[in-house]
Design a protein around this motif. Structure first.
Motif, short mmCIF file in Angstrom:
data_model
loop_
_atom_site.label_atom_id
_atom_site.label_comp_id
_atom_site.label_asym_id
_atom_site.label_seq_id
_atom_site.Cartn_x
_atom_site.Cartn_y
_atom_site.Cartn_z
N ASN A 145 35.57 13.10 37.68
CA ASN A 145 36.25 12.28 38.68
C ASN A 145 35.43 12.31 39.98
O ASN A 145 35.23 13.39 40.55
CB ASN A 145 37.66 12.84 38.92
CG ASN A 145 38.46 12.02 39.90
OD1 ASN A 145 37.92 11.30 40.73
ND2 ASN A 145 39.77 12.13 39.80
N PRO A 146 34.97 11.17 40.47
CA PRO A 146 34.14 11.16 41.67
C PRO A 146 34.88 11.62 42.93
O PRO A 146 34.25 12.01 43.90
CB PRO A 146 33.69 9.70 41.80
CG PRO A 146 34.71 8.91 41.05
CD PRO A 146 35.19 9.81 39.94
N PHE A 147 36.19 11.60 42.91
CA PHE A 147 36.97 12.03 44.07
C PHE A 147 37.13 13.55 44.14
O PHE A 147 37.39 14.10 45.20
CB PHE A 147 38.37 11.38 44.07
CG PHE A 147 38.33 9.92 44.39
CD1 PHE A 147 38.27 9.48 45.71
CD2 PHE A 147 38.34 8.98 43.38
CE1 PHE A 147 38.23 8.14 46.02
CE2 PHE A 147 38.29 7.63 43.67
CZ PHE A 147 38.24 7.21 45.00
N THR A 148 37.00 14.23 43.00
CA THR A 148 37.22 15.67 42.98
C THR A 148 35.96 16.47 42.63
O THR A 148 35.94 17.68 42.84
CB THR A 148 38.34 16.04 41.99
OG1 THR A 148 37.97 15.56 40.68
CG2 THR A 148 39.67 15.44 42.42
N GLN B 187 41.94 19.20 50.95
CA GLN B 187 41.24 20.12 51.86
C GLN B 187 39.91 19.52 52.32
O GLN B 187 39.55 19.60 53.49
CB GLN B 187 40.98 21.46 51.17
CG GLN B 187 42.22 22.29 50.94
CD GLN B 187 41.95 23.47 50.03
OE1 GLN B 187 41.20 23.38 49.06
NE2 GLN B 187 42.55 24.60 50.38
N HIS B 188 39.17 18.95 51.38
CA HIS B 188 37.88 18.35 51.71
C HIS B 188 38.07 17.15 52.64
O HIS B 188 37.30 16.97 53.59
CB HIS B 188 37.13 17.93 50.44
CG HIS B 188 35.73 17.52 50.71
ND1 HIS B 188 35.37 16.23 51.00
CD2 HIS B 188 34.59 18.24 50.77
CE1 HIS B 188 34.08 16.17 51.22
NE2 HIS B 188 33.56 17.39 51.08
N GLY C 201 37.65 16.08 60.02
CA GLY C 201 37.56 16.87 61.25
C GLY C 201 36.12 16.96 61.75
O GLY C 201 35.86 16.80 62.95
N PHE C 202 35.18 17.19 60.84
CA PHE C 202 33.76 17.21 61.22
C PHE C 202 33.36 15.85 61.77
O PHE C 202 32.68 15.77 62.80
CB PHE C 202 32.89 17.55 60.01
CG PHE C 202 32.67 19.01 59.80
CD1 PHE C 202 31.52 19.63 60.26
CD2 PHE C 202 33.61 19.77 59.13
CE1 PHE C 202 31.31 20.98 60.06
CE2 PHE C 202 33.41 21.12 58.93
CZ PHE C 202 32.27 21.74 59.39
#
Length: 77
Positions: A3-6, A18-19, A25-26
């Motif tokens: 899965n490209p999202f995970t 979390q990512h 935030g970064f």
């Protein structure tokens, strides 16, 4: 097929949420720091240390998140 999202979040030991929060935030910190540097370019008496401090803060935060070997294989952002 992964899965490209995970795939990348799991490589750095994070869930997708979390990512998302960490990367956003970064990014927000970089945008604000960049705007301060652009203002500093025109008005050099403003934000004299903001760009440098922002970069140091982000570098410290990013490099403390994972071990060096993993960092070299899988950049966090």
């Amino acid at each position: 097929m992964a899965n490209p999202f995970t795939r990348h979040p799991s490589e750095v030991g994070e869930s997708y949420a979390q990512h998302l929060a960490t990367a956003a935030g970064f990014g927000a910190t970089m945008v604000v720091g960049g705007l301060c540097v652009m203002i500093h370019a025109v008005l050099p008496f403003l934000f004299e240390q903001t760009g440098s401090k922002t970069m140091c803060k982000l570098h410290k935060k990013m490099t403390s998140r994972t071990d060096k070997a993993n960092w070299e294989r899988h950049p966090i952002i």
